[in-house]
Motif scaffolding. Structure first.
Motif, PDB file in Angstrom:
ATOM      1  N   LYS A   1       0.832  -1.207   0.000  1.00 54.19           N
ATOM      2  CA  LYS A   1       0.000   0.000   0.000  1.00 54.19           C
ATOM      3  C   LYS A   1       0.866   1.256   0.000  1.00 54.19           C
ATOM      4  O   LYS A   1       0.490   2.296  -0.556  1.00 54.19           O
ATOM      5  N   HIS A   2       2.061   1.176   0.611  1.00 59.94           N
ATOM      6  CA  HIS A   2       2.954   2.316   0.705  1.00 59.94           C
ATOM      7  C   HIS A   2       4.068   2.256  -0.337  1.00 59.94           C
ATOM      8  O   HIS A   2       5.110   2.904  -0.191  1.00 59.94           O
ATOM      9  N   GLY A   3       3.855   1.450  -1.374  1.00 61.21           N
ATOM     10  CA  GLY A   3       4.790   1.408  -2.494  1.00 61.21           C
ATOM     11  C   GLY A   3       6.112   0.736  -2.191  1.00 61.21           C
ATOM     12  O   GLY A   3       7.122   1.015  -2.837  1.00 61.21           O
ATOM     13  N   ARG A   4       6.128  -0.213  -1.221  1.00 60.35           N
ATOM     14  CA  ARG A   4       7.385  -0.830  -0.807  1.00 60.35           C
ATOM     15  C   ARG A   4       7.421  -2.328  -1.066  1.00 60.35           C
ATOM     16  O   ARG A   4       8.258  -3.034  -0.487  1.00 60.35           O
ATOM     17  N   SER A   5       6.553  -2.826  -1.917  1.00 63.11           N
ATOM     18  CA  SER A   5       6.486  -4.277  -2.133  1.00 63.11           C
ATOM     19  C   SER A   5       7.679  -4.822  -2.903  1.00 63.11           C
ATOM     20  O   SER A   5       7.943  -6.025  -2.884  1.00 63.11           O
ATOM     21  N   THR A   6       8.420  -3.966  -3.612  1.00 63.91           N
ATOM     22  CA  THR A   6       9.539  -4.462  -4.422  1.00 63.91           C
ATOM     23  C   THR A   6      10.878  -4.405  -3.710  1.00 63.91           C
ATOM     24  O   THR A   6      11.880  -4.872  -4.245  1.00 63.91           O
ATOM     25  N   ASP A   7      10.937  -3.824  -2.512  1.00 62.45           N
ATOM     26  CA  ASP A   7      12.227  -3.814  -1.815  1.00 62.45           C
ATOM     27  C   ASP A   7      12.140  -4.432  -0.421  1.00 62.45           C
ATOM     28  O   ASP A   7      12.855  -5.366  -0.104  1.00 62.45           O
ATOM     29  N   ILE A   8      11.177  -3.999   0.362  1.00 62.58           N
ATOM     30  CA  ILE A   8      11.151  -4.452   1.758  1.00 62.58           C
ATOM     31  C   ILE A   8      10.229  -5.652   1.966  1.00 62.58           C
ATOM     32  O   ILE A   8      10.345  -6.362   2.951  1.00 62.58           O
ATOM     33  N   ALA A   9       9.295  -5.892   1.045  1.00 60.17           N
ATOM     34  CA  ALA A   9       8.296  -6.959   1.253  1.00 60.17           C
ATOM     35  C   ALA A   9       8.209  -7.866   0.042  1.00 60.17           C
ATOM     36  O   ALA A   9       7.138  -8.184  -0.445  1.00 60.17           O
ATOM     37  N   LYS A  10       9.375  -8.315  -0.444  1.00 60.29           N
ATOM     38  CA  LYS A  10       9.391  -9.188  -1.626  1.00 60.29           C
ATOM     39  C   LYS A  10       9.039 -10.638  -1.279  1.00 60.29           C
ATOM     40  O   LYS A  10       8.521 -11.371  -2.105  1.00 60.29           O
TER      41      LYS A  10
END
Length: 858
Positions: free
Chosen positions: A731-740
């Motif tokens: 939701k906060h645009g972090r799925s490709t670095d912190i939540a892969k």
């Protein structure tokens, strides 16, 4: 070509509807039924509701010759139609209509009445049944013709007639995945009509009347009639991409039947086409029967179709994994309409001539004299062979999932095949299917290759944690080679065994590193995702050794119940009772935590217990109690083995861990060296010869039960926590670095940042803390980072804990930050997630500023 809005009442004017053989069965399930019911109930009685497109194919007389007893109604002026698009909705409407009629008939005031005496929406029930459900042939009324149904050779035809429309004297009726949906819809509407009636009080009958009128008069279809055969099949593929999409298996069936209509009659006449079409229908009946045999666990259409593609066609990575594109391209009209030239030798002898030409001209002349004919590239025999294979392999595919139901496997084979399901058969299922299908392979050869596959999976994936696709291409190709008899199964078995042996060194190194990490994060072996499988195999060994059938079921090993545990820490992770505090008084809390998570301290229970009982003393755990615990002495073989110990000390934990690791080596024929074995045992401090303090004074701990740590706050809640974190990060645009990483039920969540020799992980020990750690794979990496300690900490703004790992360990952990947190409280989680993101950004920035090269989106 008709194209107009019509209600159900108008649609059923002198029409006879049939669902053709290329259509799938009834696919609507609870969600679609709920949506439809809500739309209908909430529709204002004076308004219309657009229901969608209904595509019909009017049939010619010669197309209905197989309809047998139903022909009398056609001769009486009814127009026969195939439903090309809209059959799911029409089926749903007819089922609901039948249940409305059944409900009204069953009312107390109507029980002694004939249908012609019961009214519903200004019509008698007799008129409604005659218009929408069925008509009986006069004068004897023996033949019943249903106005809506499936063509005779569809498995759902009999079910619809006898189980949905309640015709008597059914005899045996086969059930499939699709008939299960029909049954659910019938029960769903019956229950909801009854609820509507009861909820409406004195106006109950009027509510049902209104429901009937809205169903038949206010739901409007856009009627579209298709005239051309070609359009029918094309329309089916395109139109059915709306709503509940066709599965690939359903789409392929339509395509194959369509192709049978395209061959030239002089090459493939109508009788041949009809015979091939019947084979296609018979094959799909068998496939759907096998996929739906187990009503509780229907098998995936697409999984089977893809596996058969792997077995039947020559697998190549160049084609990728999009198997359905390959199949639909292989079986396409292009293969029939585009002709391939074939040279046919002329029956006329060579021409005698006095002309002198050189050899090149002679060859050219001879080529010109050959007759060229064109034939379809896709021959009917290819379709027939493919369909026959699909039909034949379905039963063997089912055997791989439910081996103990198989008549094709003996008990030893069943045992090995079931073991593959427990461990996770993965990409070996097509190969196992092919092996079972080869009835010329001996039982001993099948048993050996099943054992070799299980050893491969355990060592490579369960210990080594190799990529899930490792070896997939090789063993997909092997599946076809076995199927077409291009390879010897015994030789393939040796290859699998030898390959596994060659991978042992790397796999065991990975396993040691992972166990060290699990110890460092607090849960030890409890975080190993193959723990249950390992213990189940150990239990099986004890059963064989003791020759007593006291065997726990696999479902017991894997069942998860709220507030209960099925794998127990004998020494609790947070020991509060006097027995445990006194027995382990010489150890620090961190050491007790390691002892608790060691392999020898974990015990699978034959009957799960409340997590609150984890702190019972060892004596209480051994003996059955009225509080709900079944004692170890009355449990599984593993429990009985432990119950024979007088006390449970650190030495018992060490000894049992060592014993279990020896079993692992013997069971899967592998070898740990002394250094690896010591690291896997993980509690060498037990033998350091330390002085044991005097016994503690026994006092009441008075620890409230609610404050005792409950073990089952683990798996389900951890999964929920990490799933919520992944969604928050996305939701906060972090799925490709912190939540892969895919969320799991583990304590830790790994984040690979493209660094050399280390990665980060977040941890939620006991659900009471949040921790972020740098996990280094070797001492060299740890030393490299420690040289940058001052710069990293300056940029980060806080000191890191560099001394949390054993200095002798291969892997080392550096704690970035840690604090208390109520991890499983949903209202607190956004703050925790912000903490994670903030510390992640700060530490990655600090590492980069210190000269570390990172690639967080790699």
């Amino acid at each position: 070509m008709a194209n107009e809005l019509q209600s159900l009442s108008q649609l059923f004017q002198n029409r006879l509807f049939r669902i053709p053989d290329y259509q799938r069965g009834y696919a609507w399930q609870q969600q679609q039924l709920v949506d439809f019911w809500d739309d209908l109930v909430n529709l204002h009685p004076d308004r219309y509701h657009y229901t969608g497109l209904l595509s019909l194919k009017p049939l010619k007389n010669e197309e209905t010759l197989s309809w047998g007893e139903d022909l009398w109604l056609i001769e009486n002026g009814y127009k026969p139609c195939h439903i090309v698009d809209g059959q799911q909705r029409i089926t749903t409407f007819v089922i609901l209509l039948h249940e409305i009629v059944g409900f009204v008939r069953g009312l107390d005031e109507n029980k002694d009445k004939f249908d012609k005496e019961i009214t519903l929406g200004y019509e008698t029930v007799e008129e409604i049944v005659s218009k929408y459900i069925c008509r009986k042939k006069p004068p004897h009324r023996i033949i019943t013709t249903y106005l809506f149904g499936y063509e005779v050779d569809n498995p759902s035809a009999e079910y619809m007639k006898y189980k949905v429309f309640d015709e008597q004297y059914a005899g045996a009726v086969n059930e499939t995945y699709y008939t299960k949906n029909l049954k659910f819809a019938k029960n769903f509407f019956a229950e909801n009509i009854n609820k509507l009636y009861e909820k409406s009080g004195e106006g109950g009958l009027e509510a049902v009347n209104t429901l009937y009128k809205k169903l038949t008069q206010r739901l409007m279809f856009n009627l579209h009639e298709i005239d051309d055969d070609y359009d029918v099949f094309v329309a089916f593929e395109t139109m059915n991409n709306r709503g509940k999409r066709l599965t690939n298996l359903e789409l392929l069936k339509n395509r194959l039947i369509y192709l049978t209509t395209l061959y030239d009659d002089d090459v493939f006449d109508e009788k041949d086409k009809s015979a091939l079409r019947k084979k296609i229908n018979d094959a799909w009946k068998e496939v759907y029967y096998q996929l739906g045999r187990n009503k509780s666990v229907p098998l995936s259409d697409d999984d089977f179709l893809r596996a058969h593609w792997i077995i039947y066609f020559r697998y190549s990575r160049k084609r990728g994994d999009d198997y359905i594109k390959f199949l639909l391209n292989k079986f396409s009209s292009k293969g029939i309409f585009e002709k391939a030239p074939v040279l046919v030798e002329s029956e006329v002898g060579p021409v005698i001539s006095d002309d002198v030409t050189d050899s090149d001209d002679i060859e050219a002349a001879e080529a010109e004299e050959q007759e060229i004919i064109e034939v379809s590239k896709l021959q009917p025999k290819e379709i027939e062979d493919y369909v026959n294979s699909l039909k034949d392999m379905a039963k063997y595919w089912y055997d791989t999932y439910f081996p103990f139901e198989s008549v094709n496997l003996n008990p030893e084979e069943q045992k090995r095949a079931e073991r593959l399901n427990r461990i996770g058969i993965g990409h070996f299922r097509p190969l196992v299917t092919a092996v079972i299908s080869r009835r010329d392979i001996s039982v001993s050869s099948r048993v050996k290759i099943f054992e070799a596959i299980e050893r491969f999976i355990f060592i490579v994936f369960r210990l080594g944690n190799f990529n899930a696709s490792y070896g997939s291409s090789d063993y997909y190709r092997a599946a076809r080679q076995v199927y077409v008899k291009e390879t010897d199964v015994d030789e393939l078995c040796k290859e699998i065994y030898n390959r596994t042996t060659n991978d042992i060194d790397f796999a065991t190194q990975n396993f040691v590193a992972r166990i060290e990490k699990y110890y460092s994060t607090g849960n030890g072996y409890y975080d190993w995702n193959s723990l249950r499988y390992f213990f189940y195999e150990y239990e099986a060994k004890l059963v064989e050794k003791n020759n007593i059938d006291r065997f726990c079921t696999w479902s017991m090993f894997t069942k998860s119940e709220k507030d209960k545990v099925s794998i127990e820490h004998i020494l609790p992770q947070t020991p509060t009772k006097y027995y445990w505090r006194n027995m382990f008084r010489q150890f620090k809390n961190s050491e007790i935590n390691m002892l608790s998570g060691s392999l020898g301290n974990l015990l699978p229970l034959s009957q799960s217990v409340n997590s609150a009982l984890q702190n019972d003393s060892f004596e209480d755990k051994k003996h059955s109690k009225t509080t709900g615990r079944r004692g170890y002495e009355n449990g599984s073989h593993s429990e009985i083995e432990v119950s024979k110990m007088q006390d449970w000390t650190a030495f018992e934990i060490y000894s049992r861990t060592e014993k279990l690791l020896v079993f692992m080596q013997e069971r899967w024929n592998l070898q740990f060296n002394e250094e690896q074995l010591e690291k896997l045992i993980g509690i060498s401090f037990v033998k350091d010869g330390r002085e044991i303090p005097e016994e503690l004074e026994e006092v009441s701990s008075n620890v409230p039960e609610s404050e005792e740590r409950t073990e089952d706050s683990g798996d389900d809640q951890k999964l929920q926590f990490w799933t919520a974190f992944a969604k928050y990060a996305e939701k906060h645009g972090r799925s490709t670095d912190i939540a892969k990483q895919k969320p799991s039920n583990r304590t830790c969540y790994d984040v690979h940042i493209g660094a050399h020799g280390y990665h980060l992980f977040f941890s939620i020990p006991y659900g009471k803390r949040i921790k972020m750690v740098i996990y280094t794979y070797n001492p060299e990496t740890f030393d490299r980072l420690k040289e940058l300690k001052k710069q990293i900490e300056t940029e980060f703004g806080e000191s890191l804990n560099w001394e949390c790992s054993k200095p002798t360990g291969t892997t080392r952990s550096i704690v970035i930050a840690e604090e208390k947190a109520d991890d499983f409280n949903p209202t607190e989680q956004p703050k925790i997630f912000d903490w994670i993101i903030d510390h992640f950004d700060r530490i990655t920035t600090a590492l980069s500023m210190a000269g570390e090269r990172l690639n967080m989106r790699g």
